[in-house]
Design an enzyme around this catalytic site. Sequence first.
Site, short mmCIF file in Angstrom:
data_model
loop_
_atom_site.label_atom_id
_atom_site.label_comp_id
_atom_site.label_asym_id
_atom_site.label_seq_id
_atom_site.Cartn_x
_atom_site.Cartn_y
_atom_site.Cartn_z
N LYS A 1 4.87 11.60 -8.07
CA LYS A 1 4.36 10.25 -7.78
C LYS A 1 4.14 9.49 -9.08
O LYS A 1 3.54 10.02 -10.02
CB LYS A 1 3.04 10.34 -7.01
N TRP B 1 2.07 6.62 0.79
CA TRP B 1 1.10 5.80 1.52
C TRP B 1 -0.07 5.32 0.66
O TRP B 1 -1.18 5.13 1.14
CB TRP B 1 0.57 6.55 2.76
N HIS B 2 0.18 5.11 -0.62
CA HIS B 2 -0.87 4.65 -1.52
C HIS B 2 -0.69 3.18 -1.90
O HIS B 2 -1.04 2.78 -3.00
CB HIS B 2 -0.92 5.53 -2.78
N TYR B 3 -0.12 2.41 -1.01
CA TYR B 3 0.12 0.99 -1.30
C TYR B 3 -1.23 0.26 -1.41
O TYR B 3 -2.24 0.66 -0.82
CB TYR B 3 1.02 0.36 -0.24
N HIS B 4 -1.22 -0.84 -2.16
CA HIS B 4 -2.45 -1.56 -2.45
C HIS B 4 -2.11 -3.00 -2.86
O HIS B 4 -0.95 -3.35 -3.05
CB HIS B 4 -3.22 -0.85 -3.57
#
Length: 594
Positions: free
Chosen positions: A427, A528-531
């Site tokens: 990542k 799934w770590h969008y921000h």
Amino acid sequence: MALKLFLFALLLCLHSSLSFSASKGKEEKSKFNPYRYTFIDKASSFSSSSSSSYSSNGRDSSYDYIIIGGGTAGCPLAATLSQNFSVLVLERGGVPFTNANVSFLRNFHIGLADTSASSASQAFVSTDGVYNARARVLGGGSCINAGFYSRADASFVKRRGWDEKLVKESYPWVEKEIVHQPKLTLWQKALRDSLLEVGVRPFNGFTYDHVSGTKIGGTIFDRFGRRHTAAELLAYANPQKLRVLIYATVQKIVFDTSGTRPRVTGVIFKDEKGNQHQALLSNRKGSEVILSSGAIGSPQMMMLSGIGPKKELKRLKIPVVLENEYVGKGMADNPMNTILVPSKQPIEQSLIQTVGITKMGVYVEASTGFGQSPASIHTHYGIMSDKNELFSTIPTKQRAPEATQAYVTRNKFQLHEAFNGSFILEKLAYPISRGHLSLVNTNVDDNPSVTFNYFKHPVDLERCVEGIRLVSKVVTSKRFLNYTQCDKLNVHKMLSLSVKANINLRPKQVNDTKSMAQFCKDTVVTIWHYHGGCLVGKVVSPDHKVLGVDRLRIIDGSTFKESPGTNPQATIMMMGRYMGVKILRERLGNKAGV
């Protein structure tokens, strides 16, 4: 035998989900309640008369705080604010407590693959052609993620301007309720030893802290493989002052625009039967609506309510309450690339336990053993349809008949392949590439259009290449080969296997796996770590108040310019508690009691 074990585990799940936190003295005794807590009910139970008992003065149907979204930040925030004030939480999904796809580690992949209307996960595809998901359940992303728990690095806290003392007090408030030390699987031990062998040092043991080197982090899965979510932080709540409505889909925030600044007066929401209701905000000074709907939901709700780029709002004939060109801007997602690792050893199921935190700006993690019969996974994408929620934001040319038919033909195989086997994950820590979010229509149930622009900035691509080189060293290390009992593969062979196993809608250069840069672009997926979308200084102030309007805050990952630590859920839950305490102290001073 397997069926008996499953039924036994399910009975344990149901038994525990109906028990109260008596040891904490937080929850009053009552008759059977399928939602675990007495303050949770379906949205259709709402009415002016029935809600009056939850109000601050007992004479009207208003609330001191209305929280839109009972997610990873919303639940701890609500529990904290309810200590002193009346709180209404409006959550569009159901409860996680009796949902087997949420509750058990072994069903992690099924919960994500389930695209039915009742799923805790709502799938979407970014215009980049990458499959993604957003939570649709009380507890939010903590109900559908891989469970890894690790705090933010100290520099993140400083950049946010947070009170370090209160941050250090807020993390343990979360941890003592739902976080556990994992029992390492053999695969995770092999990853630990291999990371150390290739130089990702020192070994920091088991710790929640974000420190360079190799470490074992926490997990919200207990030793029985049962998930504990942010929804369980509601055990801290004052049940006399909190009301949580599930299947309550907020349509818009309501403003009074008669003064010099727009002023929030309440929200309009739809219940599970399709009926609309209006929840009113108390006129008491300090009362607020708090958006906590995540990096997709919060900018979407802002625009649907009339705050956003003027051109965007007028295109959909949304009355402009306040023009702010930055709503929906600054979106980012941490790109992830994975290498499929063959093994002659039996593979145990495991989600993230070991992590390598490198100084080059990449994190290395692993997931293993999530295979499933394709027939058991609900997949009905209808990808030819512009109206389908999953594919409606994909450009038409990517849904050409020949392309979509090819996808349908291999769909079930691909889903099986995506979750089967063992993967080393790489990542990117702090992507520079930025994207944007825009509305497709005015239906809040539909996903907005999201673009992340993976690897648009050349530095992101360079760091990905370095990360893939590191992962290649890990999987060909002596320690790892001793575990897998496989012959040492050359990098080209490994990348070829991995190109086929990584699923997205991006065009692939299958014969160009000698180029690691091409591999990064072809196989990018999400973790799934969008921000972003409602950034501090652009959309909200440092204390999370929406700029230009009164009585509205945003408290969730949409305010983040970067994702905290290796995995953000720890910090987002902490932020819910942290901001709740800050708000109480702001209103009550020493009388807040927190």
